[in-house]
Design a protein around this motif. Structure first.
Motif, PDB file in Angstrom:
ATOM      1  N   PHE A  28      63.416  59.979  29.292  1.00  0.00           N
ATOM      2  CA  PHE A  28      64.563  60.642  28.683  1.00  0.00           C
ATOM      3  C   PHE A  28      64.223  61.879  27.862  1.00  0.00           C
ATOM      4  O   PHE A  28      65.112  62.634  27.494  1.00  0.00           O
ATOM      5  N   PHE A  29      62.937  62.080  27.567  1.00  0.00           N
ATOM      6  CA  PHE A  29      62.594  63.309  26.843  1.00  0.00           C
ATOM      7  C   PHE A  29      61.628  64.207  27.609  1.00  0.00           C
ATOM      8  O   PHE A  29      61.930  65.372  27.862  1.00  0.00           O
ATOM      9  N   LEU A  31      60.457  64.092  30.833  1.00  0.00           N
ATOM     10  CA  LEU A  31      60.828  64.470  32.198  1.00  0.00           C
ATOM     11  C   LEU A  31      61.848  65.621  32.227  1.00  0.00           C
ATOM     12  O   LEU A  31      61.614  66.625  32.907  1.00  0.00           O
ATOM     13  N   PRO A  32      62.964  65.526  31.488  1.00  0.00           N
ATOM     14  CA  PRO A  32      63.894  66.663  31.487  1.00  0.00           C
ATOM     15  C   PRO A  32      63.249  67.943  30.954  1.00  0.00           C
ATOM     16  O   PRO A  32      63.543  69.028  31.445  1.00  0.00           O
ATOM     17  N   THR A  33      62.363  67.791  29.959  1.00  0.00           N
ATOM     18  CA  THR A  33      61.686  68.972  29.434  1.00  0.00           C
ATOM     19  C   THR A  33      60.868  69.637  30.536  1.00  0.00           C
ATOM     20  O   THR A  33      60.899  70.855  30.707  1.00  0.00           O
ATOM     21  N   THR A  35      61.264  69.339  33.867  1.00  0.00           N
ATOM     22  CA  THR A  35      62.077  69.907  34.949  1.00  0.00           C
ATOM     23  C   THR A  35      62.855  71.138  34.493  1.00  0.00           C
ATOM     24  O   THR A  35      63.263  71.939  35.321  1.00  0.00           O
ATOM     25  N   SER A  36      63.037  71.281  33.169  1.00  0.00           N
ATOM     26  CA  SER A  36      63.805  72.438  32.697  1.00  0.00           C
ATOM     27  C   SER A  36      63.145  73.755  33.113  1.00  0.00           C
ATOM     28  O   SER A  36      63.834  74.744  33.359  1.00  0.00           O
TER      29      SER A  36
ATOM     30  N   ALA B 120      65.660  69.348  26.261  1.00  0.00           N
ATOM     31  CA  ALA B 120      66.243  70.220  27.285  1.00  0.00           C
ATOM     32  C   ALA B 120      67.575  69.607  27.700  1.00  0.00           C
ATOM     33  O   ALA B 120      67.599  68.674  28.492  1.00  0.00           O
ATOM     34  N   PRO B 123      69.187  69.681  31.774  1.00  0.00           N
ATOM     35  CA  PRO B 123      68.428  68.788  32.651  1.00  0.00           C
ATOM     36  C   PRO B 123      68.579  67.316  32.274  1.00  0.00           C
ATOM     37  O   PRO B 123      68.612  66.446  33.155  1.00  0.00           O
ATOM     38  N   THR B 124      68.724  67.031  30.976  1.00  0.00           N
ATOM     39  CA  THR B 124      68.930  65.642  30.567  1.00  0.00           C
ATOM     40  C   THR B 124      70.274  65.128  31.075  1.00  0.00           C
ATOM     41  O   THR B 124      70.380  63.988  31.542  1.00  0.00           O
ATOM     42  N   LEU B 127      69.906  64.387  34.686  1.00  0.00           N
ATOM     43  CA  LEU B 127      69.187  63.123  34.873  1.00  0.00           C
ATOM     44  C   LEU B 127      70.104  61.928  34.612  1.00  0.00           C
ATOM     45  O   LEU B 127      70.172  60.988  35.406  1.00  0.00           O
ATOM     46  N   LEU B 142      69.684  55.003  24.647  1.00  0.00           N
ATOM     47  CA  LEU B 142      68.343  55.335  25.138  1.00  0.00           C
ATOM     48  C   LEU B 142      67.925  56.736  24.694  1.00  0.00           C
ATOM     49  O   LEU B 142      66.757  56.969  24.342  1.00  0.00           O
ATOM     50  N   ILE B 143      68.890  57.672  24.686  1.00  0.00           N
ATOM     51  CA  ILE B 143      68.590  59.034  24.227  1.00  0.00           C
ATOM     52  C   ILE B 143      68.198  59.011  22.748  1.00  0.00           C
ATOM     53  O   ILE B 143      67.203  59.626  22.340  1.00  0.00           O
ATOM     54  N   ALA B 146      64.710  57.698  22.449  1.00  0.00           N
ATOM     55  CA  ALA B 146      63.706  58.667  22.900  1.00  0.00           C
ATOM     56  C   ALA B 146      63.519  59.788  21.873  1.00  0.00           C
ATOM     57  O   ALA B 146      62.383  60.172  21.563  1.00  0.00           O
ATOM     58  N   TYR B 147      64.607  60.305  21.311  1.00  0.00           N
ATOM     59  CA  TYR B 147      64.515  61.460  20.408  1.00  0.00           C
ATOM     60  C   TYR B 147      63.963  61.092  19.033  1.00  0.00           C
ATOM     61  O   TYR B 147      63.447  61.954  18.331  1.00  0.00           O
TER      62      TYR B 147
END
Lengths: 292, 275
Positions: A28-29, A31-33, A35-36, B120, B123-124, B127, B142-143, B146-147
């Protein structure tokens, strides 16, 4: 050698303890970073991404209002970080000295840190109303013609930064108070016997010895300032015009408008900006700490 | 002379602090109990009738009890996120502090990136959509985990450094399994930093506006901060109700602060000085 012969004993600290956290953080952190970087090079509607090279970045730097957002981000971060450091230290010195109602004052200065940013933003927007707001009414009473805090394009960003200072200075003060408490009082005693003035003590003892706390405050407030979104969004939404837009609000606006590739390019620029400022800064601070 | 000075400085700073830091809160409370027309003047006059209860009922009933739904959603998100955060970050902090391995520097790098870098966002969203978690409470939880993992891990790791290894070793000799050592022996000793973590992260997640704005849109998913933001445009002519809402949002952190002042201060400075 002995280790090698003995049957391998399992560590009481198993590495699988990392696993659940690593999965959530990775998916959630990270992977998106990762792919950005790809999506910032595409025209993207969330289902199909068409590669267009650096077109998004070219567009970003050719639109004056987007460049304005980048410059505003730097101004906002520098202002909030500088002000929080200076006022945080001054407040910490005041609140560690022998004054009355000290713990009450500490509480009052710190509490805004815990309050909803949106609530603070709305409250100050109302108090900064150009004609009816209590700030300008109070200024009027002492004969000053108050400005349009949030309606004047030249002032809007500064006004929001001042509210950010109001909300965040308590945390800086707290970190400085912890830093001041770690200074050995003998230094002050010795310098007093040598006849040093209060100001000399502050410059020669307090400032150098409180440096670890200063570094923390500068770093934390720079990170916060560069990423800042909610207070600006609650108070001006980047306006008037684009005068108080920052990178984070540009990212949101482009997302809302459906320009996902461009929005992600803004995100990548924000990564680059934070890395470019903070990596050398932490290196420098780190070196200085070792030198001392 | 020496004895008079602290009093003068104290009085002066009290006066300045009162004006700068207390007046905005008095302003909120005062507008919240006024009538609509009185509040629209935005001044400090006392109200003719104190409409605390009327305004409270009006705000709660607005938009078919949206505020109650928002409190429910925010509470659920906060509760689940913080529970998962505490368990997972304690496990990571424990092994990071106790064991030297090549995964350590990777974990350390991950913590640092997590503290520094913004997520990001688009993209999040992409996903979350592709795995069916966009606009869901599960996705939001979940976000948040993670953060906020980095900060919690940092707090745990530095605290675990103060717990002697002898305890782990004694439990090991008694034949306890690794997870038993951690959950039965070590975790109970971490109570102070666990309380700090719970309090600090609850406030952060409850007050979060940006992440629900991106990842949890939709009327049935409203959170407390989003409701407040929406009320701003809805109640632009009913400042009394707007400020009643702000007052309601300000009270939970105030209560937490009164009870956990010490833990909050400990968490903020420890995390800060290390970070």
């Amino acid at each position: 050698m002995v280790e090698a012969i003995r049957p391998k004993r399992k560590s009481p600290y198993p590495l699988w303890f990392f696993l659940p956290a690593a999965v959530i953080y990775g998916v959630f952190f990270l992977l998106p970073t990762a792919t950005s970087f790809w999506y910032s090079l595409t025209r993207w509607d969330l289902t199909t991404a068409e590669f267009i090279g650096l077109e998004n970045f070219r567009q970003f730097f050719s639109e004056p209002f987007l460049v304005q957002g980048l410059i505003n981000t730097l101004i906002y971060a520098a202002m909030t970080s500088g002000l929080k450091t200076v006022f945080g230290l001054l407040l910490a010195v005041l609140l560690t000295s022998n004054i009355m109602a000290r713990s009450f004052l500490r509480t009052v200065v710190f509490f805004p840190v815990l309050v909803s940013t949106i609530g603070v933003g709305i409250t100050f927007t109302v108090m900064m109303h150009p004609t009816r707001g209590i700030i300008n009414v109070a200024l009027d009473a002492i004969g000053i013609d108050g400005p349009g805090w949030l309606t004047d394009p030249a002032l809007a960003l500064v006004s929001v930064a001042l509210v950010d200072l109001w909300k965040g200075v308590g945390l800086a003060t707290l970190i400085f108070i912890a830093g001041l408490a770690a200074i050995n009082p003998d230094y002050y005693e010795a310098s007093r016997i040598d006849g040093a003035t209060r100001l000399q003590q502050f410059r020669r003892i307090t400032l150098p010895l409180v440096q670890p706390a200063t570094i923390t405050v500068v770093t934390l407030s720079l990170i916060g300032g560069l990423r800042s979104f909610d207070l600006i969004w609650a108070m001006t939404r980047g306006g008037p015009g684009f005068s108080s837009d920052v990178l984070a609000s540009v990212i949101y606006k482009q997302y809302q408008a459906g320009f996902y590739g461009l929005s992600t390019a803004g995100n990548v620029i924000l990564f680059a900006l934070i890395a470019a400022i903070l990596v050398p800064l932490t290196r420098m601070f780190h070196r200085r700490e070792i030198d001392q | 002379m020496r004895r008079v000075r602290p009093i003068i400085v104290g009085c002066l700073s009290l006066a300045v602090a009162a004006v700068v830091f207390v007046i905005p809160f008095l302003f909120i409370a005062l507008q919240a109990v006024k009538s609509r027309s009185e509040a629209s003047r935005l001044n400090f006059q006392l109200p003719q009738d104190w409409l605390l209860w009327d305004n409270l009922v009006a705000v709660v009933e607005a938009r078919n009890y949206q505020l109650l739904l928002a409190y429910f959603n925010s509470t659920i998100i906060t509760l689940f996120s913080v529970t998962i955060l505490v368990v997972l970050s304690a496990m990571v902090g424990y092994v990071m502090q106790r064991r030297r391995s090549r995964w350590n520097s990777i974990a350390q790098g991950a913590v640092l990136i997590g503290l520094m870098m913004p997520p990001a966002v688009v993209p999040t969203i992409g996903l979350l959509q592709s795995i069916g978690l966009f606009k869901t409470m599960t996705g939001m939880v979940l976000i948040q985990v993670a953060y906020n993992l980095s900060f919690s891990t940092l707090l745990y790791r530095s605290f675990i450094g103060t717990i002697p290894r002898d305890l782990d070793e004694a439990a090991l000799i008694d034949g306890a399994k690794p997870w038993q050592i951690f959950f039965r022996v070590v975790m109970p000793l971490l109570k102070p930093v666990t309380v700090t973590n719970i309090v600090v992260q609850s406030i952060a997640i409850f007050n979060d506006f940006t992440n629900p704005l991106y990842y949890l849109p939709g009327r049935e998913n409203v959170t407390v901060q989003l409701t407040l933001f929406n009320f701003q445009s809805m109640y632009s002519s009913q400042y009394n109700l707007l400020f009643m809402n702000i007052l309601l949002v300000t009270i939970p952190p105030l209560i937490v602060f009164i009870f956990f002042n010490r833990q909050i201060v400990a968490g903020m400075t420890a995390g800060g000085v290390k970070g």
